[in-house]
Design a protein around this motif. Structure first.
Motif, PDB file in Angstrom:
ATOM      1  N   PHE A  38      -0.568   0.448  13.372  1.00 53.17           N
ATOM      2  CA  PHE A  38      -1.826  -0.132  12.906  1.00 53.17           C
ATOM      3  C   PHE A  38      -1.586  -1.414  12.117  1.00 53.17           C
ATOM      4  CE2 PHE A  38      -3.508   4.451  12.946  1.00 53.17           C
ATOM      5  CZ  PHE A  38      -3.999   4.303  14.235  1.00 53.17           C
ATOM      6  N   ARG A  39      -0.523  -1.415  11.326  1.00 53.08           N
ATOM      7  CA  ARG A  39      -0.229  -2.627  10.549  1.00 53.08           C
ATOM      8  C   ARG A  39       0.092  -3.795  11.476  1.00 53.08           C
ATOM      9  NH1 ARG A  39       3.155  -3.275   5.005  1.00 53.08           N
ATOM     10  NH2 ARG A  39       3.465  -5.536   5.074  1.00 53.08           N
ATOM     11  N   ALA A  40       0.901  -3.557  12.497  1.00 52.68           N
ATOM     12  CA  ALA A  40       1.264  -4.618  13.433  1.00 52.68           C
ATOM     13  C   ALA A  40       0.026  -5.131  14.182  1.00 52.68           C
ATOM     14  CB  ALA A  40       2.312  -4.108  14.421  1.00 52.68           C
ATOM     15  N   GLN A  41      -0.847  -4.210  14.588  1.00 52.13           N
ATOM     16  CA  GLN A  41      -2.052  -4.611  15.315  1.00 52.13           C
ATOM     17  C   GLN A  41      -2.984  -5.438  14.428  1.00 52.13           C
ATOM     18  OE1 GLN A  41      -3.564  -0.849  16.636  1.00 52.13           O
ATOM     19  NE2 GLN A  41      -2.123  -0.675  18.339  1.00 52.13           N
ATOM     20  N   LEU A  42      -3.133  -5.022  13.177  1.00 54.70           N
ATOM     21  CA  LEU A  42      -4.002  -5.756  12.267  1.00 54.70           C
ATOM     22  C   LEU A  42      -3.435  -7.147  11.988  1.00 54.70           C
ATOM     23  CD1 LEU A  42      -6.467  -5.844  10.396  1.00 54.70           C
ATOM     24  CD2 LEU A  42      -5.051  -4.838   8.606  1.00 54.70           C
ATOM     25  N   GLU A  43      -2.140  -7.240  11.781  1.00 56.01           N
ATOM     26  CA  GLU A  43      -1.533  -8.537  11.491  1.00 56.01           C
ATOM     27  C   GLU A  43      -1.619  -9.466  12.699  1.00 56.01           C
ATOM     28  OE1 GLU A  43       2.379  -7.658  10.124  1.00 56.01           O
ATOM     29  OE2 GLU A  43       1.725  -7.281   8.055  1.00 56.01           O
ATOM     30  N   GLU A  44      -1.510  -8.902  13.900  1.00 58.89           N
ATOM     31  CA  GLU A  44      -1.627  -9.733  15.102  1.00 58.89           C
ATOM     32  C   GLU A  44      -3.030 -10.312  15.215  1.00 58.89           C
ATOM     33  OE1 GLU A  44      -2.477 -11.013  19.057  1.00 58.89           O
ATOM     34  OE2 GLU A  44      -3.331  -9.188  18.190  1.00 58.89           O
ATOM     35  N   ALA A  45      -4.052  -9.479  14.998  1.00 60.71           N
ATOM     36  CA  ALA A  45      -5.438  -9.944  15.066  1.00 60.71           C
ATOM     37  C   ALA A  45      -5.714 -10.975  13.977  1.00 60.71           C
ATOM     38  CB  ALA A  45      -6.394  -8.762  14.934  1.00 60.71           C
ATOM     39  N   ALA A  46      -5.268 -10.702  12.759  1.00 60.25           N
ATOM     40  CA  ALA A  46      -5.493 -11.640  11.659  1.00 60.25           C
ATOM     41  C   ALA A  46      -4.788 -12.966  11.910  1.00 60.25           C
ATOM     42  CB  ALA A  46      -5.016 -11.023  10.347  1.00 60.25           C
ATOM     43  N   GLY A  47      -3.598 -12.908  12.486  1.00 59.75           N
ATOM     44  CA  GLY A  47      -2.868 -14.130  12.783  1.00 59.75           C
ATOM     45  C   GLY A  47      -3.604 -15.010  13.775  1.00 59.75           C
ATOM     46  N   ARG A  48      -4.185 -14.400  14.799  1.00 59.66           N
ATOM     47  CA  ARG A  48      -4.946 -15.171  15.782  1.00 59.66           C
ATOM     48  C   ARG A  48      -6.169 -15.820  15.161  1.00 59.66           C
ATOM     49  NH1 ARG A  48      -7.348 -12.150  18.794  1.00 59.66           N
ATOM     50  NH2 ARG A  48      -6.470 -10.073  18.526  1.00 59.66           N
ATOM     51  N   LEU A  49      -6.720 -15.189  14.129  1.00 57.54           N
ATOM     52  CA  LEU A  49      -7.921 -15.700  13.484  1.00 57.54           C
ATOM     53  C   LEU A  49      -7.625 -16.603  12.287  1.00 57.54           C
ATOM     54  CD1 LEU A  49     -10.031 -12.406  13.584  1.00 57.54           C
ATOM     55  CD2 LEU A  49     -10.312 -14.414  15.036  1.00 57.54           C
ATOM     56  N   GLY A  50      -6.361 -16.777  11.975  1.00 54.84           N
ATOM     57  CA  GLY A  50      -6.011 -17.628  10.843  1.00 54.84           C
ATOM     58  C   GLY A  50      -6.294 -16.999   9.495  1.00 54.84           C
ATOM     59  N   ILE A  51      -6.200 -15.672   9.431  1.00 54.15           N
ATOM     60  CA  ILE A  51      -6.504 -14.941   8.198  1.00 54.15           C
ATOM     61  C   ILE A  51      -5.210 -14.414   7.588  1.00 54.15           C
ATOM     62  CG2 ILE A  51      -7.640 -12.864   7.267  1.00 54.15           C
ATOM     63  CD1 ILE A  51      -9.791 -13.230   9.412  1.00 54.15           C
ATOM     64  N   HIS A  52      -5.051 -14.608   6.287  1.00 51.23           N
ATOM     65  CA  HIS A  52      -3.876 -14.098   5.572  1.00 51.23           C
ATOM     66  C   HIS A  52      -4.167 -12.692   5.053  1.00 51.23           C
ATOM     67  CE1 HIS A  52      -0.376 -13.877   2.983  1.00 51.23           C
ATOM     68  NE2 HIS A  52      -1.163 -13.590   1.965  1.00 51.23           N
ATOM     69  N   VAL A  53      -3.276 -11.747   5.377  1.00 51.43           N
ATOM     70  CA  VAL A  53      -3.426 -10.358   4.932  1.00 51.43           C
ATOM     71  C   VAL A  53      -2.369 -10.040   3.888  1.00 51.43           C
ATOM     72  CG1 VAL A  53      -3.476  -7.934   5.613  1.00 51.43           C
ATOM     73  CG2 VAL A  53      -4.326  -9.677   7.191  1.00 51.43           C
ATOM     74  N   GLN A  54      -2.814  -9.553   2.739  1.00 51.20           N
ATOM     75  CA  GLN A  54      -1.907  -9.111   1.677  1.00 51.20           C
ATOM     76  C   GLN A  54      -1.937  -7.587   1.623  1.00 51.20           C
ATOM     77  OE1 GLN A  54      -2.536 -10.804  -2.260  1.00 51.20           O
ATOM     78  NE2 GLN A  54      -1.797  -8.916  -3.214  1.00 51.20           N
TER      79      GLN A  54
END
Length: 493
Positions: free
Chosen positions: A90-106
């Protein structure tokens, strides 16, 4: 594709025209025809790169897993559920989606598994003020903690509950809380819908709309959406247009406009040049006013014969490049166009709705539709160059929408309500024999018994069924989502 030239020998100080795909901060692509600065003729010639006009705000999200102390015994997800493996996925999937959208996840360093841990994480959110938070549930007993985050963290919250973490009773309450988007699924694309909404809201907040009408001056900020609206007099545009020479950029864009059309009916070469002068004028005006979108009283300008062409073709090009260009100074129409651009990464089509009562369909008609209707990074729809049907002036564009494809109609009635309907394209209406605007698309509505009941005016049509994405935006930002009545309101119908 554009023609190839030896830029070093025959073009001197200007570059040859190129079709460029540029990645936005949000991960979407839009297409831009660009040339370097030209020094031709009297009047303004400074080149404006359209990519500089689209807002690219910072978007920060804080995320954590909520689990119970290990090892699990009884209760869902069960003792056979592999916590570490699922969390890594789930972490990898969320980071992949956020990366495509230009969103930084902490991410919180370790999963939170106690009331004290939840309170500590809420305190961090309050201190760091992210634009949203995400919790991924890993036990059906953690719903109370998720609800606590929703009530106390004071930021929009996305709750991801993989299957096995909830019954209907768990989901029902939080899903109806304002500021919360709940996803109960194994498909994390539902979380991406929420992230898209967060990005769109940040883009609204970083946008200034030029409202070009009357003799107004001044600036205000729209409630809830946070968009700045700057009013300037209508004559500002036609006066700037009069100063705009036919530069190399204007010539090449006019050439492309004609060459890429599947058919040209009325407009001549001079009409195309004037159409692209409106595009370049708009870019310069947006840059000068530090604005990112516009809504103009174009119809009034054409009616007064202040310009030799309506700006329809220029607006089409801006829309295809992710820059909202709205007609008739309809501010909420422009905001609806902006929503499809910022949330869905595609242009919309603001229209006049016409009921077709024999076939019970809706004709959506206007003179400005983008062509990149499947997405800024996708191939354009075919178009025909026509003149403006109401005045017989200049250039308007008939964009041919694909038959059989789903569409979504959206319309802000104000900052707190959004009308959302869906349907399917069943045809493109020709003018003549019909009257009205050049792009006229026939839509069979979903779940609307009588086409006369479709709500709103200047609704924005966009290709695809996007109800889920729009619901996520409305949930997270307290916007009421409404629809046209399903059953006829006409007595005896």
């Amino acid at each position: 594709m554009c023609r190839q030239h030896d830029c070093g020998s025959c073009w001197n100080r200007r570059e040859c025209l190129q079709l460029i795909s540029a990645t936005t901060a949000g991960g979407a692509l839009w297409f831009s025809w660009t040339v370097a600065r030209s020094d031709e003729g009297p009047g303004p010639t400074d080149y404006v790169d359209v990519r500089d006009l689209r807002p690219t705000p910072e978007v920060r999200v804080m995320a954590c897993f909520l689990e119970f102390p290990r090892p699990y015994w009884l209760g869902w997800p069960g003792t056979t559920y592999d916590l570490d493996t699922r969390q890594a996925e789930f972490r990898a999937q969320l980071e992949e989606a956020a990366g495509r959208l230009g969103i930084h996840v902490q991410w919180e360093g370790t999963p939170v598994n106690s009331e004290a841990g939840v309170a500590e994480w809420i305190a961090k959110i309050k201190a760091q003020k992210p634009h949203a938070a995400v919790v991924i549930l890993q036990h059906f007993g953690t719903w109370g903690w998720a609800s606590l985050v929703a009530k106390e963290a004071q930021v929009p919250l996305i709750i991801f509950s993989p299957i096995g973490m909830a019954f209907t009773g768990h989901v029902a309450g939080p899903a109806r809380m304002s500021g919360v988007h709940v996803v109960s699924s194994m498909d994390i694309s539902g979380v991406e819908q929420g992230l898209r909404a967060v990005r769109a809201k940040r883009m609204f907040e970083e946008t200034r709309v030029l409202w070009i009408r009357g003799n107004d001056h001044g600036e205000t900020v729209l409630e809830r959406l946070g968009t700045k609206v700057r009013a300037i007099p209508r004559d500002t545009f036609n006066q700037e247009f009069d100063k705009q020479p036919v530069t190399d950029e204007v010539r090449e864009l006019a050439d492309l406009l004609r060459r890429q059309a599947v058919k040209i009916v009325e407009p001549n070469e001079q009409d195309a040049l004037n159409a692209m002068r409106t595009y370049v004028t708009a870019k310069r005006l947006l840059a000068r006013e530090k604005a990112h979108a516009l809504s103009m009283d174009c119809l009034g300008m054409v009616g007064a014969r202040l310009v030799p062409t309506p700006p329809c073709a220029g607006w089409m090009l801006l829309q295809d490049q992710g820059i909202t260009a709205g007609c008739e100074a309809d501010l909420w129409g422009a905001m609806s166009l902006m929503l499809t651009s910022y949330l869905l990464d595609r242009p919309g089509f603001m229209n006049d709705p016409v009921p077709e009562t024999v076939h019970n369909t809706l004709i959506v008609a206007h003179c400005t539709s983008g062509t990149r209707i499947t997405g800024f990074d996708q191939e354009p729809a075919p178009y025909i160059l026509r003149n403006h049907s109401e005045s017989a002036l200049g250039v308007a564009v008939q964009v041919l929408w694909p038959e059989g494809q789903p569409v979504t109609l959206v319309r802000f009635t104000g900052p707190g309500e959004l009308i959302v309907d869906t349907g399917k394209v069943v045809g493109n209406v020709q003018t003549p024999p019909a009257g009205g605007c050049r792009t006229s698309v026939e839509v069979l509505m979903d779940d609307v018994e009588d086409c006369r009941d479709v709500r709103g005016f200047h609704q924005v049509v966009t290709l695809g069924n996007h109800r889920a994405n729009l619901r996520a935006f409305c949930n997270l930002y307290g916007v009421k989502l409404t629809r046209s009545p399903r059953f006829s309101t006409f007595e005896g119908a």
